[in-house]
Design an enzyme around this catalytic site. Structure first.
Site, PDB file in Angstrom:
ATOM      1  N   ASP A  74       0.857  -1.173   0.000  1.00 49.03           N
ATOM      2  CA  ASP A  74       0.000   0.000   0.000  1.00 49.03           C
ATOM      3  C   ASP A  74       0.905   1.240   0.000  1.00 49.03           C
ATOM      4  OD1 ASP A  74      -2.312   1.684   0.678  1.00 49.03           O
ATOM      5  OD2 ASP A  74      -1.353   1.802   2.643  1.00 49.03           O
ATOM      6  N   ASP A 101      -0.119   5.139   0.910  1.00 45.46           N
ATOM      7  CA  ASP A 101      -0.292   6.135   1.967  1.00 45.46           C
ATOM      8  C   ASP A 101      -0.256   5.492   3.345  1.00 45.46           C
ATOM      9  OD1 ASP A 101      -0.830   8.664   0.486  1.00 45.46           O
ATOM     10  OD2 ASP A 101      -2.456   7.457  -0.340  1.00 45.46           O
ATOM     11  N   GLU A 126     -13.221   6.006   8.532  1.00 44.89           N
ATOM     12  CA  GLU A 126     -12.283   5.054   7.916  1.00 44.89           C
ATOM     13  C   GLU A 126     -11.498   4.281   8.972  1.00 44.89           C
ATOM     14  OE1 GLU A 126      -8.979   6.904   5.941  1.00 44.89           O
ATOM     15  OE2 GLU A 126      -8.172   4.991   5.275  1.00 44.89           O
ATOM     16  N   SER A 153      -2.673   1.215  -4.444  1.00 46.00           N
ATOM     17  CA  SER A 153      -3.154   2.319  -3.619  1.00 46.00           C
ATOM     18  C   SER A 153      -4.562   2.767  -3.980  1.00 46.00           C
ATOM     19  CB  SER A 153      -2.201   3.515  -3.787  1.00 46.00           C
ATOM     20  OG  SER A 153      -2.726   4.638  -3.145  1.00 46.00           O
ATOM     21  N   LYS A 209      -9.877  -3.204  -2.567  1.00 49.25           N
ATOM     22  CA  LYS A 209      -8.652  -3.463  -3.321  1.00 49.25           C
ATOM     23  C   LYS A 209      -8.632  -4.879  -3.918  1.00 49.25           C
ATOM     24  CE  LYS A 209      -5.566  -0.101  -1.260  1.00 49.25           C
ATOM     25  NZ  LYS A 209      -4.339   0.110  -0.480  1.00 49.25           N
TER      26      LYS A 209
HETATM   27  P1  TMP Z   1      -3.759   4.136   0.263  1.00 49.07           P
HETATM   28  O1  TMP Z   1      -4.569   3.034  -0.318  1.00 49.07           O
HETATM   29  O2  TMP Z   1      -2.517   4.430  -0.531  1.00 49.07           O
HETATM   30  O3  TMP Z   1      -3.486   4.007   1.721  1.00 49.07           O
HETATM   31  O4  TMP Z   1      -4.630   5.509   0.081  1.00 49.07           O
HETATM   32  C1  TMP Z   1      -5.807   5.720   0.695  1.00 49.07           C
HETATM   33  C2  TMP Z   1      -5.728   6.781   1.750  1.00 49.07           C
HETATM   34  O5  TMP Z   1      -6.135   8.043   1.199  1.00 49.07           O
HETATM   35  C3  TMP Z   1      -6.711   6.494   2.858  1.00 49.07           C
HETATM   36  O6  TMP Z   1      -6.050   6.163   4.045  1.00 49.07           O
HETATM   37  C4  TMP Z   1      -7.511   7.783   3.043  1.00 49.07           C
HETATM   38  C5  TMP Z   1      -6.788   8.795   2.205  1.00 49.07           C
HETATM   39  N1  TMP Z   1      -7.657   9.798   1.584  1.00 49.07           N
HETATM   40  C6  TMP Z   1      -7.383  11.146   1.837  1.00 49.07           C
HETATM   41  O7  TMP Z   1      -6.445  11.468   2.581  1.00 49.07           O
HETATM   42  N2  TMP Z   1      -8.158  12.093   1.251  1.00 49.07           N
HETATM   43  C7  TMP Z   1      -9.201  11.774   0.419  1.00 49.07           C
HETATM   44  O8  TMP Z   1      -9.869  12.677  -0.122  1.00 49.07           O
HETATM   45  C8  TMP Z   1      -9.477  10.390   0.177  1.00 49.07           C
HETATM   46  C9  TMP Z   1     -10.610   9.987  -0.710  1.00 49.07           C
HETATM   47  C10 TMP Z   1      -8.666   9.444   0.777  1.00 49.07           C
HETATM   48 MG    MG Z   2      -2.807   3.267   3.431  1.00 41.57          MG
END
Ligand code: TMP
Ligand code: MG
Length: 350
Positions: free
Chosen positions: A83, A85, A127, A195, A245
């Site tokens: 992943d 973020d 979340e 991601s 995912k």
């Molecule tokens: P990831 O799959 O790379 O972890 O990315 C998803 C992350 O993005 C999730 O933890 C929430 C974040 N996110 C934001 O920070 N702002 C947003 O507007 C959205 C839709 C998701």
């Molecule tokens: Mg993440």
């Protein structure tokens, strides 16, 4: 695997020390340093230190067995799915919540930036809530992602704005990510960054922060479509959010590795898919329970799962340590994963 006590230095820069800890089954919600009968720290002190930058391994024996299986099968059978973020990137940067590929974006339209921030403030607590049932949470996440994507289009995001946003962002990779990618590249092991963020932003973050490309690294994420003026007009394919995912793993992983510079020797998509599927041993890394589904499409033989538990630790640790083979607490660096892969495929005798 050798279980490492809390004072053991791993293969990492000298300033970094990590600990492997395991649950003390005689005391619920208590952790101790393995092999540390003479440790001078009190349990409380150890807990505090362990919670600052440690790894929880609930079943060390099972992990050892997986390591042996993967090592014996060799690097040609192995791939990494990570992943982005809060997994490859840090959850906190300079004491504040680090940015994600989504929320680093400044659209050049303050009204739309504020609207997306308001959505974040509403949906992010949902979340990470450990009490919302998965079906309900999935609907909420779909809602959040669709609304955000719509706002990016309506607000007129441009590719130039992405570049500038990344330049001004406070997104940062965990220490050790470059070393991890370098090691894997040398061993010709593919890395799939999977991601629910934004592919175009992630690519720009990699370009600007790592200052080099890795031919073994590829991204599966929400991909933007721009018009001739570099203005966002739509998104390609199906929306990927944190809890779906799995639906995308199989159909996207194959073509992805085909494009990524790994020489599969195969020309069509099916054969490229077959190439990825041959790599049936997986290291999966995520910060969300939903990330565990990233390997659903692969029918893997052996999987080691690594979870980064960055927030809500007290409430979420129980479910994380049951779900992941290793759990890194409190925004730990990536050195533990570097140590793990080098232990799996080191050319040196151990
Ligand atoms: P990831 O799959 O790379 O972890 O990315 C998803 C992350 O993005 C999730 O933890 C929430 C974040 N996110 C934001 O920070 N702002 C947003 O507007 C959205 C839709 C998701
Ligand atoms: Mg993440």
């Amino acid at each position: 695997m050798r279980v490492i006590n809390c004072c053991t230095r791993l293969h990492a820069p000298s300033s970094i020390r990590l600990s492997f800890v395991r649950r003390n089954h005689s005391q619920t919600h208590s952790y101790r340093c393995v092999g540390h009968g003479n440790c001078s720290l009190s349990t409380n002190q150890m807990e505090q230190r362990n919670l600052s930058a440690n790894t929880v391994i609930d079943h060390p024996r099972a992990l050892t067995d997986k390591i042996t299986l993967i090592r014996d099968a060799g690097p040609s059978k192995f791939q990494v799915i990570a992943d982005f973020d809060a997994t490859l990137t840090r959850y906190r940067v300079n004491g504040l919540r680090g940015q994600t590929s989504h929320n680093l974006l400044q659209q050049g339209n303050a009204e739309y930036d504020a609207k997306r921030q308001a959505l974040y403030d509403h949906y992010h607590p949902l979340e990470i809530s450990p009490v919302i049932p998965i079906d309900e949470k999935t609907k909420l996440m779909e809602e959040w992602w669709s609304k955000t994507h719509d706002l990016l289009i309506e607000g007129g995001l441009t590719y130039d704005a992405i570049k500038k946003s990344v330049e001004n962002s406070s997104i940062a990779f965990r220490e050790g990510v470059v070393e991890l990618f370098e090691f894997l590249e040398k061993k010709e092991i593919p890395v799939l960054i999977f991601s629910a963020g934004l592919a175009d932003v992630i690519e720009e973050v990699l370009r600007q922060n790592l200052h080099r490309t890795f031919k073994n690294v590829k991204i599966v994420s929400n991909r933007m479509v721009f018009d001739d003026n570099g203005r966002l007009v739509s998104f390609k394919g199906k929306l990927i959010h944190v809890l779906n995912k799995n639906e995308h793993a199989l159909d996207m992983a194959g073509p992805l590795h085909d494009q990524l510079g790994v020489d599969t020797g195969e020309e069509d998509e099916d054969e490229a898919n077959a190439y990825v599927k041959q790599r049936t041993n997986v290291l999966l890394m995520g910060d969300h329970l939903g990330d565990l589904r990233m390997s659903d499409g692969l029918s893997y033989e052996t999987r080691i799962s690594v979870g980064f538990l960055n927030d809500n630790i007290e409430k979420s640790l129980e479910s994380y340590r049951q779900a992941f083979d290793l759990v890194y607490l409190n925004d730990a660096p990536m050195w533990g994963a570097v140590e793990l892969v080098s232990r799996l495929f080191s050319t040196e005798e151990t």
